[in-house]
Design an enzyme around this catalytic site. Structure first.
Site, short mmCIF file in Angstrom:
data_model
loop_
_atom_site.label_atom_id
_atom_site.label_comp_id
_atom_site.label_asym_id
_atom_site.label_seq_id
_atom_site.Cartn_x
_atom_site.Cartn_y
_atom_site.Cartn_z
CG HIS A 19 -1.75 1.18 1.43
ND1 HIS A 19 -3.06 1.23 1.05
CD2 HIS A 19 -1.47 2.41 1.96
CE1 HIS A 19 -3.57 2.43 1.33
NE2 HIS A 19 -2.61 3.16 1.89
CD GLU A 20 1.94 3.63 3.70
OE1 GLU A 20 2.36 4.70 3.19
OE2 GLU A 20 0.87 3.55 4.32
CG HIS A 23 0.50 6.25 -0.49
ND1 HIS A 23 -0.61 6.78 -1.11
CD2 HIS A 23 0.03 5.61 0.62
CE1 HIS A 23 -1.70 6.47 -0.43
NE2 HIS A 23 -1.34 5.74 0.62
#
Length: 445
Positions: A19-20, A23
């Site tokens: 998920h990170e 980003h």
């Protein structure tokens, strides 16, 4: 317990780190300076800084990770350096960076599902057991041995597929047209009608079973034959599948077979078995033995269950397509379920927290790699959908602020954001409290 903990920590580490990574990757593409990418939280155990000035760290608490960007330019920064800060980016770039985390979770689920489809997995075949006559399935004419081929025109490859499609019908009421292949052959269409929605309350048991839909019970298979036993005298062998005994015919299950034999001590019973795909007729005389204060018949064999299985496997392109479709269906159904919970159509007891997630992680890890990867895909979808909800404190809340900025032509006032953050935090705390309550209620009930 140790395996459950390890499986849960590994799951969180993989899903939150990916998920990170979403980003981070989109931030780099947009020219934003990333100060730190940490796997885990707390004190850094290992760290290094790359040529772009990003510190990569492995931290002591292995529960996910985070990305730290340069939000505002440092005092005295040049124009070029200031342009690399997050808040200096056009609103569409900020939206792309924020949305990338949840989108990466959904993409990861597609990869997991596609990988499973390419390798091939063994899952229960969609063959039904005998429903209660009074149940919706019984009233619709379903019989033991019916194999589900399609639901509302959508092909069904396994019981998992059938269950997933039928749960939506159960939760909303209505009807579903099922194409089935009876045990005798041919294809028939049967319409399952559910006049009222099922609240899918976990405390009420399996909602599909309540509707009369359940898997065919495992066929009794001889695992071991005792020396000198009536089973050995009859010629039974390990690996034999028992398909009939006495006047007990049709799809058998182990409990019905044992009960029948117990009631016929000393009686010569014809018994039919499948051995290497060939039907063989034998005769067995159950021995009269004393058990639990009464006389029962025994044949001296160890029985096991044999659930009909199918192998689901696709080519590369079909696997990617099925993975994407399954991810979309799961995400969309999750959103609809959340909406139904919000209006009370579905029980809030379906909301699960970290305790239940950890329990499922341990259970699937014990079953095997395929089950664990399926679990990772499902949790990755849940993480992606949850973060896209328009709740302040989540990625979806930030996207809501940016949409308002687009509509207003200027950023949302700081006062609005502060109120939203407090409201969002309160809502998340309430949801987490309810999820933990449900977790512990399941443990103790």
């Amino acid at each position: 317990m140790f395996l459950t903990l390890i499986a849960f920590v590994v799951a969180l580490g993989i899903l939150i780190t990916f998920h990170e990574l979403g980003h981070y990757w989109i931030a780099r593409l947009c020219g934003v300076r990333v100060l730190r990418f940490s796997i885990g939280f707390g004190r850094a155990i290992l760290r290094r800084t790359d040529k772009h000035g990003t510190e990569w760290a492995v931290s002591a608490i292995p529960l996910g990770g985070y990305v730290k960007m340069q939000d505002d330019p440092e005092p005295g920064a040049s124009r070029a350096e200031a342009a690399r800060s997050f808040n200096a980016q056009p609103v569409w770039r900020r939206m792309a960076i924020v949305a990338a985390g949840p989108v990466f979770n959904l993409v990861l689920a597609v990869v997991f599902y596609a990988g499973l489809d390419m390798v091939g997995t063994q899952v229960p075949a969609p063959i039904l057991g005998q429903p209660e006559i009074s149940s919706p399935a019984g009233q619709a004419g379903f019989m033991a041995g019916d194999k589900i081929l399609a639901i509302d025109g959508n092909a069904v490859a396994s019981w998992n597929d059938a269950r997933w499609r039928l749960l939506d019908v159960l939760s909303s009421g209505g009807q579903a047209a099922l194409d089935v292949q009876p045990a005798a052959g041919g294809v028939q269409r049967r319409v399952l009608v559910l006049k009222t929605g099922n609240r899918l309350d976990p405390s009420q048991g399996d909602p599909l079973a309540a509707a009369g839909l359940h898997l065919q019970r495992p066929r009794p298979v001889v695992r071991e034959v005792g020396a000198g036993s009536p089973g050995q005298a009859a010629g039974l062998q390990a690996g034999d599948t028992i398909v009939g005994v006495g006047d007990l015919k049709g799809p058998l299950d182990a409990s019905a077979l044992v009960g029948y034999i117990q009631q016929h001590a000393g009686v010569s019973l014809p018994i039919t078995v499948l051995r290497g795909g060939v039907a063989i007729s034998l005769h067995v005389v159950p021995r009269d033995v004393q058990a639990e204060g009464r006389e029962v018949g025994r044949i001296g064999v160890l029985l096991g269950g044999d659930v009909p299985m199918v192998t689901v496997r696709y080519g590369v392109l079909d696997s990617v397509w099925h993975g994407a479709r399954r991810t979309w269906d799961t995400a969309w159904m999750s959103l609809r379920m959340m909406g139904r919970m919000a209006v009370g159509d579905i029980s809030w007891r379906n909301l699960s927290g970290p305790v239940t997630m950890a329990d499922y992680a341990g259970q699937t890890a014990r079953i095997g790699l395929a089950a664990y990867v399926s679990y990772l895909a499902l949790i990755s979808i849940s993480l992606g959908v949850l973060n896209l909800l328009p709740i302040p404190m989540l990625d979806g809340g930030h996207l809501l602020y940016y949409l308002l900025e687009v509509v207003r032509g200027r950023p949302v006032p700081e006062r609005w954001m502060q109120i939203g953050q407090r409201t969002g935090l309160g809502l998340l705390v309430c949801l987490m409290g309810l999820a933990l309550f449900n977790d512990f209620a399941r443990l103790f009930t």
